[in-house]
Enzyme design. Structure first.
Site, PDB file in Angstrom:
ATOM      1  N   LEU A 104      13.819  18.182 -65.932  1.00  0.00           N
ATOM      2  CA  LEU A 104      12.858  17.161 -65.528  1.00  0.00           C
ATOM      3  C   LEU A 104      12.825  17.232 -64.010  1.00  0.00           C
ATOM      4  CD1 LEU A 104      11.015  14.952 -66.662  1.00  0.00           C
ATOM      5  CD2 LEU A 104      12.921  13.364 -66.500  1.00  0.00           C
ATOM      6  N   ASP A 105      11.666  17.482 -63.449  1.00  0.00           N
ATOM      7  CA  ASP A 105      11.542  17.684 -62.014  1.00  0.00           C
ATOM      8  C   ASP A 105      12.177  16.554 -61.213  1.00  0.00           C
ATOM      9  OD1 ASP A 105      10.056  20.020 -62.393  1.00  0.00           O
ATOM     10  OD2 ASP A 105       8.177  18.902 -62.460  1.00  0.00           O
ATOM     11  N   ARG A 106      12.595  16.879 -60.017  1.00  0.00           N
ATOM     12  CA  ARG A 106      13.235  15.907 -59.123  1.00  0.00           C
ATOM     13  C   ARG A 106      12.335  14.686 -58.886  1.00  0.00           C
ATOM     14  NH1 ARG A 106      14.073  16.756 -52.867  1.00  0.00           N
ATOM     15  NH2 ARG A 106      15.436  15.002 -52.425  1.00  0.00           N
TER      16      ARG A 106
ATOM     17  N   SER B  75      10.157  13.475 -60.941  1.00  0.00           N
ATOM     18  CA  SER B  75       9.794  12.830 -62.200  1.00  0.00           C
ATOM     19  C   SER B  75      10.954  11.957 -62.660  1.00  0.00           C
ATOM     20  CB  SER B  75       9.482  13.878 -63.266  1.00  0.00           C
ATOM     21  OG  SER B  75       8.373  14.662 -62.875  1.00  0.00           O
TER      22      SER B  75
ATOM     23  N   ARG C 260       6.234  22.031 -64.297  1.00  0.00           N
ATOM     24  CA  ARG C 260       5.330  21.004 -63.766  1.00  0.00           C
ATOM     25  C   ARG C 260       4.016  20.920 -64.546  1.00  0.00           C
ATOM     26  NH1 ARG C 260       7.408  18.929 -59.234  1.00  0.00           N
ATOM     27  NH2 ARG C 260       5.467  18.206 -58.338  1.00  0.00           N
TER      28      ARG C 260
END
Length: 180
Positions: free
Chosen positions: A44-46, A48, A143
């Site tokens: 999970l992206d930083r 998000s 993403r």
């Protein structure tokens, strides 16, 4: 028996336990979870927030993260602008990204959800409205949700992964976890 952890990843936290090799250490999972042997099933992206599943079972980890199993991942997405029927339909049939077409998504406009505040808050523009979507995908490109909403003209302002399959972040504050 496999150990399964449901974690509400705060904004700005990396989906890993260490941040070696950078000049300024960033927040990682180790600030919140002190359980040996569990690892994230996917990323999970930083920038998000929301559900991150961790497990000590490699097969389960692969089943959760691998798109070939088509496990649904549902996101609450705050986007710039008022999303109309045309943009929703484009998301439903799949959009073309630089790395190819996406699979069809399930998507609907929703009322502003009752969520925890984000720290830092999103940048609000007085003259540009925003709205929320509930978007479910069955793949997991880098993403992807952000790129999909941008492709239909509505950049993502805030992205929260709400669920993966039957697992949900409901009832967990940012930084909290529970056994799944």
């Amino acid at each position: 028996m496999a150990r399964l952890i449901l974690f509400n990843k705060p904004y700005g936290t990396l989906s890993q336990f260490t941040d070696r090799g950078t000049a300024d250490a960033r927040a990682t999972l180790s600030a919140f979870i002190d359980l040996p042997g569990v690892y994230p099933a996917g990323r999970l992206d930083r920038d998000s927030e929301g559900l991150l599943v961790l497990t000590d079972d490699g097969r389960l980890q692969a089943r959760i993260a691998d798109p070939k199993f088509k496990l649904p991942k549902t996101y609450l997405v705050q986007v710039e602008g008022e999303v109309g029927a045309d943009a929703l339909e484009r998301l439903r049939v799949g959009v073309m990204l630089k790395d190819g077409p996406t699979r069809p998504a399930e998507v609907a406009r929703i009322a502003d959800p009752a969520l925890w505040p984000r720290d830092p808050p999103i940048r609000v523009r007085a003259n540009i409205p925003d709205c929320w979507l509930r978007l479910t995908i069955r793949e997991g490109r880098n993403r992807q949700v952000r790129r999909m909403t941008a492709a239909v003209g509505h950049p993502t302002l805030r992205l929260i992964r709400w669920s993966i399959g039957d697992w949900t972040v409901a009832g967990l504050a940012p930084g909290e976890w529970r056994a799944g």
